[in-house]
Design a protein around this motif. Structure first.
Motif, short mmCIF file in Angstrom:
data_model
loop_
_atom_site.label_atom_id
_atom_site.label_comp_id
_atom_site.label_asym_id
_atom_site.label_seq_id
_atom_site.Cartn_x
_atom_site.Cartn_y
_atom_site.Cartn_z
N ALA A 51 -127.51 -32.27 -10.88
CA ALA A 51 -127.50 -32.55 -9.44
C ALA A 51 -127.16 -31.31 -8.63
CB ALA A 51 -126.50 -33.66 -9.15
N LEU A 52 -128.11 -30.87 -7.79
CA LEU A 52 -127.92 -29.72 -6.90
C LEU A 52 -127.45 -28.46 -7.63
CD1 LEU A 52 -126.31 -31.51 -3.83
CD2 LEU A 52 -128.58 -30.51 -3.94
N VAL A 53 -127.87 -28.33 -8.89
CA VAL A 53 -127.41 -27.19 -9.69
C VAL A 53 -127.90 -25.87 -9.10
CG1 VAL A 53 -129.39 -27.27 -11.28
CG2 VAL A 53 -127.18 -26.37 -12.07
N GLY A 54 -128.99 -25.90 -8.34
CA GLY A 54 -129.52 -24.68 -7.74
C GLY A 54 -128.64 -24.11 -6.64
N GLU A 68 -137.15 -24.94 -6.67
CA GLU A 68 -137.20 -23.76 -7.54
C GLU A 68 -135.80 -23.29 -7.91
OE1 GLU A 68 -139.54 -20.56 -6.08
OE2 GLU A 68 -141.42 -21.70 -6.10
N ALA A 69 -134.88 -23.34 -6.95
CA ALA A 69 -133.50 -22.94 -7.23
C ALA A 69 -132.86 -23.89 -8.25
CB ALA A 69 -132.69 -22.92 -5.94
N ASN A 70 -133.13 -25.17 -8.12
CA ASN A 70 -132.58 -26.15 -9.06
C ASN A 70 -133.12 -25.92 -10.47
OD1 ASN A 70 -130.88 -27.54 -7.29
ND2 ASN A 70 -132.52 -28.91 -6.62
N THR A 99 -134.66 -36.22 -5.96
CA THR A 99 -136.00 -35.96 -5.44
C THR A 99 -136.83 -35.12 -6.42
OG1 THR A 99 -135.11 -36.01 -3.20
CG2 THR A 99 -137.27 -35.01 -3.47
N ASP A 100 -136.17 -34.18 -7.09
CA ASP A 100 -136.89 -33.32 -8.04
C ASP A 100 -136.62 -33.72 -9.49
OD1 ASP A 100 -134.27 -32.50 -7.89
OD2 ASP A 100 -134.73 -30.48 -7.16
#
Length: 389
Positions: A51-54, A68-70, A99-100
């Motif tokens: 979750a929101l690792v990016g 892409e960041a995630n 979402t991704d």
């Protein structure tokens, strides 16, 4: 590692963890490579939250292209955890509601994650998201026998597969819960009732597939005695624990986040209505008090991270609140916590925690051997190697 007594390993799709303990995947940023690798090195299953690792790649990079960041962030966290725990079992928790979700499942497989744990929605199409030939094991997280049967039936009819394991998460877990608020205290919702029911409904699929589907109990498990009970009374193959691992030196959250557990009292735990449409268990604090008083309104959507979130109708952005809490800014965020968080009284290393749990498990085992009636083994299941086609 030498254990004080024999404890059954946990087998997930041919992978064998020396300890039947899965560290819960806690977001945002609570369980990253630091915690996951420590648990994996010690013989359990370490889990990174996707979750929101990016966001931990840098805010500028994240807002430029969040997906892409995630993906980049998840691959980096897996690689770092693997570097620290080359022989350990490493999993990733990826919520269906993200979402991704689809690209993150693919990224986790490409990066060599051993296991994907997937809940916060039913992962009905998870097998088709795994790249062909990838060895990553797939483990749904469910909250009821009905959901376990639905997912397993869909996988068998559509893909000819069964889950490599099932995590059954009860109403005492921290974070988002798979129950309606009015059912959280229901007798039927209790984890002790759900585990045997899940074992019963998946048995026909085990017979069809000619293999065991290990059931992992989660939510409210706190001591080694709890572990003994779920393994030997209720038939679980393993347990998943989150709260206990927050209170470790290796946990990736800030010191202030961990200290919130140390200060917590039983009455500080509360059930909130999350912007994503699910109830959640959290610790009371100034941020949630402001929300309750009607003082919070988001000025914009930070990133549409969850499909079910309508920020225009929400009193706050949950992504921003959880990131703030992870960083220790509890005036602008809040802490998700399990029902037993108030029992935490010190921060220890992962090794110290596991040693304590194993000592308690062995004490319970010794008591049971001296007084079998104290620990009934009704519901005990065959180990995976004992199930044949």
């Amino acid at each position: 590692m030498t254990y004080p007594c024999e404890i059954p390993p946990l087998e997930i799709g041919g992978l064998v963890a020396r300890l039947p303990i899965v560290q819960g995947g806690m977001g945002v940023g609570i369980s990253l490579s630091g915690l996951a690798s420590a648990v994996a090195r010690a013989g359990g299953v370490g889990v990174i939250s996707a979750a929101l690792v990016g966001f931990f790649e840098g805010e500028a990079e994240f807002f430029k292209n969040p997906t892409e960041a995630n993906i980049r962030g998840l691959k980096r966290q897996i690689a770092e955890a693997r570097r620290k725990a080359p022989e350990g079992i490493l999993g990733v928790n990826i919520m269906v509601a993200l979402t991704d979700y689809e690209p993150l499942v693919k990224a986790a497989c490409e990066a060599g994650a051993d296991v994907i744990f997937s809940g916060a929605g039913l992962p009905l199409n998870l097998p088709e998201l795994r790249p062909e030939g990838a060895p990553t094991r797939l483990v749904p997280i469910v909250s009821s026998a009905r959901a376990a049967k639905l997912v397993t039936q869909r996988w068998w009819s559509r893909y000819g597969l069964v889950p490599d394991a099932l995590v059954v998460e009860g109403p005492k877990a921290g974070g988002h819960l798979g129950f309606e608020i009015e059912k959280l205290e229901s007798e039927d919702s209790r984890l002790e009732k759900q585990i045997p029911e899940v074992i019963k409904v998946i048995r026909p699929f085990e017979e069809k597939a000619g293999r065991s589907i290990p059931v992992i109990a989660a939510g409210g498990i706190y001591t080694g005695r709890d572990i003994y009970r779920y393994l030997h009374q209720l038939g679980a193959a393993g347990v998943q624990m989150g709260t206990r691992f927050v209170a470790t030196q290796e946990c990736d959250a800030s010191p202030a986040f961990k200290e919130a557990f140390l200060r917590a009292r039983r009455e500080d735990l509360t059930i909130i209505k999350s912007p994503v449409g699910l109830p959640g268990r959290a610790l009371k604090g100034p941020f949630l008090q402001a929300v309750e008083a009607g003082e919070k309104r988001p000025y914009k959507c930070m990133y549409h991270c969850l499909r079910t979130c309508d920020y225009q109708k929400s009193p706050y952005c949950i992504a921003a609140a959880l990131i703030n809490a992870q960083r220790g800014n509890l005036e602008a965020g809040f802490v998700f916590a399990g029902a037993n968080a108030w029992r935490v009284d010190r921060i220890v290393s992962v090794k110290e925690l596991l040693d304590e749990l194993l000592e308690e498990y062995c004490a319970a085992r010794e008591e049971a051997s001296q007084s079998p009636s104290t620990f009934s083994t009704t519901g005990a299941r065959k180990r995976p190697s004992e199930v044949t086609s």
